[in-house]
Design an enzyme around this catalytic site. Structure first.
Site, PDB file in Angstrom:
ATOM      1  N   LYS A 170       0.832  -1.213   0.000  1.00  0.00           N
ATOM      2  CA  LYS A 170       0.000   0.000   0.000  1.00  0.00           C
ATOM      3  C   LYS A 170       0.871   1.269   0.000  1.00  0.00           C
ATOM      4  O   LYS A 170       2.071   1.212   0.248  1.00  0.00           O
ATOM      5  CB  LYS A 170      -0.914   0.005   1.239  1.00  0.00           C
ATOM      6  CG  LYS A 170      -1.930  -1.135   1.245  1.00  0.00           C
ATOM      7  CD  LYS A 170      -2.901  -1.006   0.115  1.00  0.00           C
ATOM      8  CE  LYS A 170      -4.082  -1.959   0.185  1.00  0.00           C
ATOM      9  NZ  LYS A 170      -3.778  -3.382   0.163  1.00  0.00           N
TER      10      LYS A 170
HETATM   11  C1  LIG Z   1      -9.725  -2.985  -2.095  1.00  0.00           C
HETATM   12  C2  LIG Z   1      -9.201  -3.669  -0.881  1.00  0.00           C
HETATM   13  N1  LIG Z   1     -10.047  -3.922   0.131  1.00  0.00           N
HETATM   14  C3  LIG Z   1      -9.646  -4.506   1.260  1.00  0.00           C
HETATM   15  C4  LIG Z   1      -8.342  -4.909   1.431  1.00  0.00           C
HETATM   16  C5  LIG Z   1      -7.975  -5.627   2.683  1.00  0.00           C
HETATM   17  O1  LIG Z   1      -6.991  -4.997   3.422  1.00  0.00           O
HETATM   18  P1  LIG Z   1      -6.083  -5.850   4.439  1.00  0.00           P
HETATM   19  O2  LIG Z   1      -5.150  -6.672   3.605  1.00  0.00           O
HETATM   20  O3  LIG Z   1      -5.399  -4.803   5.230  1.00  0.00           O
HETATM   21  O4  LIG Z   1      -6.985  -6.692   5.244  1.00  0.00           O
HETATM   22  C6  LIG Z   1      -7.417  -4.670   0.412  1.00  0.00           C
HETATM   23  C7  LIG Z   1      -6.013  -5.063   0.585  1.00  0.00           C
HETATM   24  O5  LIG Z   1      -5.379  -5.654  -0.215  1.00  0.00           O
HETATM   25  C8  LIG Z   1      -7.854  -4.044  -0.779  1.00  0.00           C
HETATM   26  O6  LIG Z   1      -7.012  -3.833  -1.793  1.00  0.00           O
END
Ligand SMILES: Cc1ncc(COP(=O)(O)O)c(C=O)c1O
Length: 373
Positions: free
Chosen positions: A185
């Site tokens: 990210k």
């Molecule tokens: C669009 C989207 N939603 C949700 C997530 C979930 O985030 P996390 O990996 O921090 O749980 C991601 C992460 O890759 C994402 O790209």
């Protein structure tokens, strides 16, 4: 061919500042529920111009908490985007609600408000909209639809820290939004996430639910007012997060400059379409650099050729509704979201990160040009 370079898809930018901040926390002994998390939340809320921010263990955890608070459950339908990461849909599937996928706009790759409206049934309870690839979704139109049909609108902004909609940051617009800090990210803390909200009551609930349903206001450590989760973040991660927030503007600028370099380098390739440009209402925060290949091109072959030259790529992203568990559980198949299916079959993420070397970008595009030829 001997491979002379290896160009990774992604790479975080961490330096002495994060090391220093992490050391401070380690020496303080306050590893969880400490003041570093409070400080991070203040800084984050300030950065996105939101009144309240609650840090959680991941973006997925944040989305789940919002779906839980919204009361989505068995028998309810929630509309979301097929062009996303699975967590956008899983967050309400955890609560027993049923996913309904509305197609995306071919330009933005975000939910098409007309498709959302068409997908509404008497069982619809909410919308999880996604700012995909850091491009803001049609917030005003989606909010109007949500208000008209009494639905909860949740914004999955996991990929969009630093993006702006109608001149203001994502997170500042009123709907509750979730950001994520996985290492690919814009900013990372290893893992982690934040929910921004404009409701003091919702913030209070988030703080309780992430910490096993504890309620400090009416009792002590063993006073549990509700069934909660362990979605706590740590102060060690918050320290990394503070270091990243301190340089967020630089991160966003460097990523924008890297994206512009790719735009220029790719301009001569007719088989390649780049992501939607910014306009008056939408300013992208550069998360990944994704291209769409012409439908005549064999994507797997291009990826194989690039891999042979040391260039990492990814099929970013496959349609969520066509994932094996979605097909099996809900019977989703090709034809449900034609716009999404067409584009997801052709997209490719190129190596992209904050400090990518311009020479590496040149090398990637030369390798891509050779692979296309
Ligand atoms: C669009 C989207 N939603 C949700 C997530 C979930 O985030 P996390 O990996 O921090 O749980 C991601 C992460 O890759 C994402 O790209």
């Amino acid at each position: 061919m001997s491979v002379t370079r290896q160009i990774p898809l992604s790479s975080p930018w961490l330096d002495e500042r994060e090391e220093e901040l992490v050391l401070e926390v380690l020496r303080s002994g306050r590893l969880s529920l400490g003041p570093t998390i409070d400080r991070f939340e203040e800084l984050f809320a300030e950065a996105v111009d939101a009144p309240f921010a609650a840090a959680v263990s991941s973006g997925t955890a944040g989305l789940h908490l919002l779906c839980h608070i919204a009361g989505f459950g068995p028998g309810d339908e929630v509309i979301t985007s097929p062009v996303s990461f699975v967590a956008s849909a899983n967050a309400f599937i955890f609560e027993g609600a049923t996913p309904v996928f509305a197609d995306v706009d071919a330009r933005t790759l975000n939910l098409d408000p007309a498709a959302v409206e068409a997908a509404i049934t008497p069982r619809t309870r909410g919308i999880v909209a996604v700012d995909m690839f850091g491009y803001p979704c049609e917030l005003d139109e989606l909010r109007a639809i949500a208000e008209k049909h009494s639905l909860t609108l949740i914004e999955d902004s996991a990929e969009a820290l630093g993006a702006q909609y109608k001149g203001r940051p994502i997170g500042s617009h009123g709907s509750s939004a979730v950001f994520g800090f996985y290492p690919n990210k814009q900013m990372t803390a290893g893992e982690g996430g934040v929910v921004t909200t404009h409701s003091e009551e919702e913030h209070r609930l988030l703080v309780s639910l992430r910490n096993q349903g504890r309620d400090y206001e009416s009792g002590g450590w063993f006073n549990h007012a509700r069934v909660g989760f362990n979605y706590r973040w740590t102060d060690i991660q918050a320290a990394i997060g503070i270091g990243q927030l301190e340089k967020l503007d630089r991160i966003l600028d460097l990523r924008r400059a890297a994206a512009e370099r790719y735009d220029e380098l790719l301009a001569g390739l007719p088989e390649v379409t780049t992501l939607a440009a910014d306009d008056e209402d939408h300013r992208r925060s550069w998360f990944v650099y994704v291209i769409a290949l012409d439908s005549s091109i064999n994507r797997a072959h291009v990826m194989e050729e690039l891999r042979g030259r040391g260039v990492s790529t990814a099929e970013y992203v496959p349609c969520v509704h066509l994932q094996p568990y979605m097909r099996e559980r809900y019977g989703f198949a090709e034809g449900l979201c034609p716009v999404a299916e067409d584009v997801c079959a052709r997209t490719l993420a190129l190596p992209f990160h904050t400090r990518i070397d311009p020479d590496d970008q040149q090398f990637v595009v030369e390798a891509l040009t050779a692979a296309l030829a």
